[in-house]
Enzyme design. Structure first.
Site, PDB file in Angstrom:
ATOM      1  N   HIS A  64      54.142  58.313  32.300  1.00 36.80           N
ATOM      2  CA  HIS A  64      53.882  56.945  32.778  1.00 36.80           C
ATOM      3  C   HIS A  64      54.216  55.899  31.715  1.00 36.80           C
ATOM      4  CE1 HIS A  64      51.424  54.657  36.028  1.00 36.80           C
ATOM      5  NE2 HIS A  64      52.328  53.870  35.511  1.00 36.80           N
ATOM      6  N   GLU A  86      47.672  62.103  38.523  1.00 35.10           N
ATOM      7  CA  GLU A  86      47.775  61.701  37.122  1.00 35.10           C
ATOM      8  C   GLU A  86      46.423  61.686  36.407  1.00 35.10           C
ATOM      9  OE1 GLU A  86      50.832  58.690  37.282  1.00 35.10           O
ATOM     10  OE2 GLU A  86      49.997  57.875  35.441  1.00 35.10           O
ATOM     11  N   ARG A 102      60.616  43.502  43.224  1.00 38.86           N
ATOM     12  CA  ARG A 102      61.163  43.035  41.948  1.00 38.86           C
ATOM     13  C   ARG A 102      61.828  44.162  41.169  1.00 38.86           C
ATOM     14  NH1 ARG A 102      56.164  39.411  41.625  1.00 38.86           N
ATOM     15  NH2 ARG A 102      55.119  41.404  41.741  1.00 38.86           N
ATOM     16  N   ARG A 124      54.710  55.083  42.381  1.00 40.95           N
ATOM     17  CA  ARG A 124      53.405  55.713  42.264  1.00 40.95           C
ATOM     18  C   ARG A 124      53.495  57.182  42.665  1.00 40.95           C
ATOM     19  NH1 ARG A 124      52.141  52.528  39.174  1.00 40.95           N
ATOM     20  NH2 ARG A 124      50.438  51.020  39.244  1.00 40.95           N
TER      21      ARG A 124
END
Ligand code: GLV
Ligand code: GLV
Length: 284
Positions: free
Chosen positions: A240, A222, A112, A193
């Protein structure tokens, strides 16, 4: 004693947590990614797992473009330069970047978000190539995106945007070997990611000019960011923020709540990540 759980991306929902919630019937993640949840175990325990896809697609695609443009045109560097009082006049070779218009956009992970990023490339008259686990014929028709193998994606992309989720195939997929196969003028952007890119090797590639620049929204460890990236001017690093607009975060919260309500009122939640749980339920 909870029957439902609303979790954020970095809340780890493992066996220990699941086992300690004997009444749990739904885990509603307020994110599209769900790798923080032990899905096979939740399924075995007949617990619904849900996410918030769809509403964050366009917002994340916008951010990918913010990174493409700010890296290529050195927007952050220019802002810092000016605030530091260094702008003493127009110079023909001040902060030269690379063109975006007419270049080749490469997408790693044509789902998407990848599709939404590609759609925006039309206004920049870009050629779109992509690599994905499966071919996406819809996007080939709609955007004239061309499916290529992974080496071709590396070789031909001027802007390589990572929109893949984390899985066995994507984990650690980009390292120094891959950067060496890319153009020296290439820009890599990661809104997927962090663990898809070996960050230390990326820092080396940027420092040595093996590739031209990088824009990052996600990180390997992260919220820790590779030390070597922090002092590089050709990297734009943001914390992020993919889905971080007021409109979208509100919608995500609404969907996360709706999924819980549906599950707790005996219905199948809309955004079920583990449909296998329905089979497990039938057996009982
Ligand atoms: C953000 O990274 C998400 O998965 O929603
Ligand atoms: C830039 O401002 C130009 O006129 O070329």
């Amino acid at each position: 004693d909870a029957h439902g759980l609303i979790t954020m991306l970095f809340d780890k929902v493992d066996r220990i947590l699941i086992d300690s919630c004997q009444k749990l019937c739904v885990i509603s993640n307020c994110a599209v990614g769900t790798e923080n949840i032990d899905i096979p175990y939740a399924t075995k325990k007949r617990i619904f797992v849900t996410n918030t896809p769809g509403v964050l697609t366009e917002t994340t695609a916008d951010l990918a473009w913010a990174l493409i443009l700010s890296v290529s045109r050195r927007v952050v560097e220019g802002d810092t330069f000016l605030r530091d009082g260094k702008f003493i006049g127009w110079r023909p070779s001040l902060l030269l970047g690379v063109n975006v218009y007419g270049k080749t956009l490469g997408i790693y992970g044509m789902g998407r978000i990848g599709t939404a990023v590609s759609r925006r490339a039309k206004g920049f008259d870009m050629q779109v190539i992509y690599h994905n686990r499966r071919r996406n014929e819809e996007v080939e028709r709609e955007i004239r995106a061309k499916y290529v193998d992974f080496p071709t994606l590396l070789r031909e992309s001027d802007f390589l945007v990572i929109t893949a989720p984390l899985n066995e195939e994507s984990q650690g997929r980009f390292g120094i070997e891959e950067f060496r196969k890319m153009k020296r003028t290439a820009v890599i952007v990661n809104v997927g990611r962090g663990q898809i890119i070996k960050e230390k090797e990326l820092a080396f590639a940027l420092k040595e000019g093996i590739i031209w620049g990088a824009g990052f929204d996600v990180y390997e460890r992260e919220p820790i960011v590779e030390e070597g990236l922090l002092n590089l001017k050709n990297a734009v690093l943001i914390p992020h923020l993919g889905s971080a607009t007021e409109e979208t975060r509100t919608k995500m919260a609404d969907i996360a709540i709706e999924n819980v309500i549906l599950a707790l009122s005996g219905n199948i939640p809309k955004n079920l990540v583990n449909p296998k749980v329905l089979g497990e339920n039938k057996k009982s």
